[in-house]
Design a protein around this motif. Structure first.
Motif, mmCIF file in Angstrom:
data_model
loop_
_atom_site.group_PDB
_atom_site.id
_atom_site.type_symbol
_atom_site.label_atom_id
_atom_site.label_comp_id
_atom_site.label_asym_id
_atom_site.label_seq_id
_atom_site.Cartn_x
_atom_site.Cartn_y
_atom_site.Cartn_z
ATOM 1 N N SER A 40 51.082 61.518 43.402
ATOM 2 C CA SER A 40 51.167 60.851 42.106
ATOM 3 C C SER A 40 49.840 60.180 41.753
ATOM 4 O O SER A 40 49.386 60.246 40.606
ATOM 5 N N MET A 41 49.208 59.547 42.740
ATOM 6 C CA MET A 41 47.934 58.883 42.519
ATOM 7 C C MET A 41 46.835 59.903 42.190
ATOM 8 O O MET A 41 46.003 59.677 41.303
ATOM 9 N N THR A 42 46.843 61.046 42.875
ATOM 10 C CA THR A 42 45.860 62.098 42.618
ATOM 11 C C THR A 42 45.995 62.629 41.197
ATOM 12 O O THR A 42 44.995 62.822 40.494
ATOM 13 N N GLU A 43 47.219 62.869 40.758
ATOM 14 C CA GLU A 43 47.458 63.329 39.392
ATOM 15 C C GLU A 43 46.981 62.287 38.383
ATOM 16 O O GLU A 43 46.409 62.625 37.344
ATOM 17 N N HIS A 44 47.224 61.020 38.700
ATOM 18 C CA HIS A 44 46.793 59.936 37.817
ATOM 19 C C HIS A 44 45.267 59.889 37.721
ATOM 20 O O HIS A 44 44.708 59.685 36.625
ATOM 21 N N GLU A 46 43.185 62.434 38.140
ATOM 22 C CA GLU A 46 42.753 63.595 37.355
ATOM 23 C C GLU A 46 42.937 63.327 35.865
ATOM 24 O O GLU A 46 42.067 63.662 35.050
ATOM 25 N N MET A 47 44.073 62.722 35.507
ATOM 26 C CA MET A 47 44.337 62.395 34.116
ATOM 27 C C MET A 47 43.315 61.394 33.595
ATOM 28 O O MET A 47 42.788 61.534 32.483
ATOM 29 N N ALA A 48 43.002 60.385 34.402
ATOM 30 C CA ALA A 48 42.033 59.364 34.009
ATOM 31 C C ALA A 48 40.658 59.982 33.773
ATOM 32 O O ALA A 48 39.989 59.674 32.776
ATOM 33 N N ALA A 49 40.236 60.850 34.679
ATOM 34 C CA ALA A 49 38.926 61.497 34.544
ATOM 35 C C ALA A 49 38.870 62.362 33.290
ATOM 36 O O ALA A 49 37.865 62.371 32.570
ATOM 37 N N THR A 50 39.958 63.081 32.996
ATOM 38 C CA THR A 50 40.009 63.932 31.799
ATOM 39 C C THR A 50 39.931 63.088 30.533
ATOM 40 O O THR A 50 39.160 63.399 29.617
ATOM 41 N N PHE A 51 40.720 62.018 30.474
ATOM 42 C CA PHE A 51 40.700 61.122 29.317
ATOM 43 C C PHE A 51 39.300 60.568 29.075
ATOM 44 O O PHE A 51 38.783 60.607 27.952
ATOM 45 N N LEU A 52 38.695 60.039 30.129
ATOM 46 C CA LEU A 52 37.394 59.398 29.986
ATOM 47 C C LEU A 52 36.311 60.401 29.613
ATOM 48 O O LEU A 52 35.453 60.123 28.768
ATOM 49 N N ASN A 53 36.349 61.575 30.231
ATOM 50 C CA ASN A 53 35.350 62.592 29.924
ATOM 51 C C ASN A 53 35.461 63.052 28.470
ATOM 52 O O ASN A 53 34.455 63.192 27.771
ATOM 53 N N ASN A 54 36.695 63.293 28.001
ATOM 54 C CA ASN A 54 36.901 63.724 26.619
ATOM 55 C C ASN A 54 36.477 62.654 25.622
ATOM 56 O O ASN A 54 35.980 62.963 24.539
ATOM 57 N N THR A 55 36.681 61.396 25.994
ATOM 58 C CA THR A 55 36.291 60.293 25.106
ATOM 59 C C THR A 55 34.779 60.167 25.012
ATOM 60 O O THR A 55 34.203 60.123 23.915
ATOM 61 N N GLY A 125 45.907 54.200 26.998
ATOM 62 C CA GLY A 125 46.212 52.981 27.723
ATOM 63 C C GLY A 125 46.995 53.199 28.994
ATOM 64 O O GLY A 125 47.773 52.342 29.389
ATOM 65 N N HIS A 126 46.796 54.339 29.631
ATOM 66 C CA HIS A 126 47.573 54.637 30.830
ATOM 67 C C HIS A 126 46.693 54.806 32.065
ATOM 68 O O HIS A 126 47.085 55.448 33.021
ATOM 69 N N ILE A 127 45.489 54.274 32.023
ATOM 70 C CA ILE A 127 44.598 54.373 33.174
ATOM 71 C C ILE A 127 44.741 53.090 33.982
ATOM 72 O O ILE A 127 44.017 52.117 33.784
ATOM 73 N N PHE A 128 45.715 53.106 34.887
ATOM 74 C CA PHE A 128 46.045 51.916 35.653
ATOM 75 C C PHE A 128 45.514 51.995 37.087
ATOM 76 O O PHE A 128 44.909 52.975 37.497
ATOM 77 N N TRP A 129 45.798 50.929 37.839
ATOM 78 C CA TRP A 129 45.488 50.842 39.270
ATOM 79 C C TRP A 129 43.996 50.989 39.569
ATOM 80 O O TRP A 129 43.593 51.413 40.640
#
Length: 201
Positions: A40-44, A46-55, A125-129
């Motif tokens: 779950s943490m690994t998926e999170h 990957e999602m964080a990196a994708t969001f930030l890179n696209n932004t 707003g879902h880039i937590f931990w």
């Protein structure tokens, strides 16, 4: 008398075997929970990196690359773009995007706050931990930009170093700590570098 001793010995051995089975099963459950937690943490991440890179890739869209970055420090980045992240399409006016760690921890740990014109973006707003966030900046030739706050006109990419921290799934377990490092390019600034007609100036 011997039969009684045999029965007592058998009961003791049987109890030890049952205890071993219970301990093994508990350990198995703990390992399984930790594996699921880690996935779950690994998926999170990957999602964080994708969001930030696209932004960050949309930094400087429609803006002179030399003034695209408003503020750049080790812990935060602020840039201008004509992209509207609320509508997911180009805007008629320039928007200011900021990225930094939230000032106060959320229920899910410290989060990265992505805001447009000082209004937090719900979709991001879902880039937590996130335990730590560090920016390093580079020019168009991939040279490190020293004193980025004083040399924002040279910035064309940034390297993000993030660490994630999460409590264990079970009390007494080992905390989950992971690190992530990746580079984001200001693609619009790169493309405009050799074609000034792409921005309004």
């Amino acid at each position: 008398m011997n039969i009684i001793f045999d029965l007592i010995g058998a009961a003791i051995i049987g109890s030890m075997l049952v205890l071993m089975m219970i301990t093994f099963q508990f350990s198995l459950y703990d390992t399984s929970d930790r594996m699921l937690y880690t996935m779950s943490m690994t998926e999170h991440m990957e999602m964080a990196a994708t969001f930030l890179n696209n932004t960050i890739a949309l930094a400087g869209m429609g803006v002179d690359p030399d003034v695209a970055v408003l503020y750049a420090s080790e812990d935060s980045l602020v840039f201008k773009t004509y992209w509207d992240f609320t509508t997911e399409q180009p805007d008629e006016s320039v928007n200011t995007i900021s990225l930094k760690l939230a000032a106060a921890p959320s229920p899910y740990g410290t989060q990265i706050l992505v805001a447009q014109n000082n209004v937090a973006l719900d979709a991001m707003g879902h880039i937590f931990w996130v335990d730590n966030l560090i920016f390093r900046y580079y020019d168009i030739d991939d040279n490190l930009v020293y004193n980025p706050q004083d040399n924002t006109e040279d910035i064309r990419s940034t390297e993000l170093r993030m660490s994630f921290f999460r409590d264990p799934p079970r009390v007494g377990g080992t905390n989950l700590e992971t690190k992530l490092q990746f580079k984001c390019y200001f693609m619009n600034a790169y493309m405009q570098e050799g074609n000034p007609s792409l921005y309004e100036g």
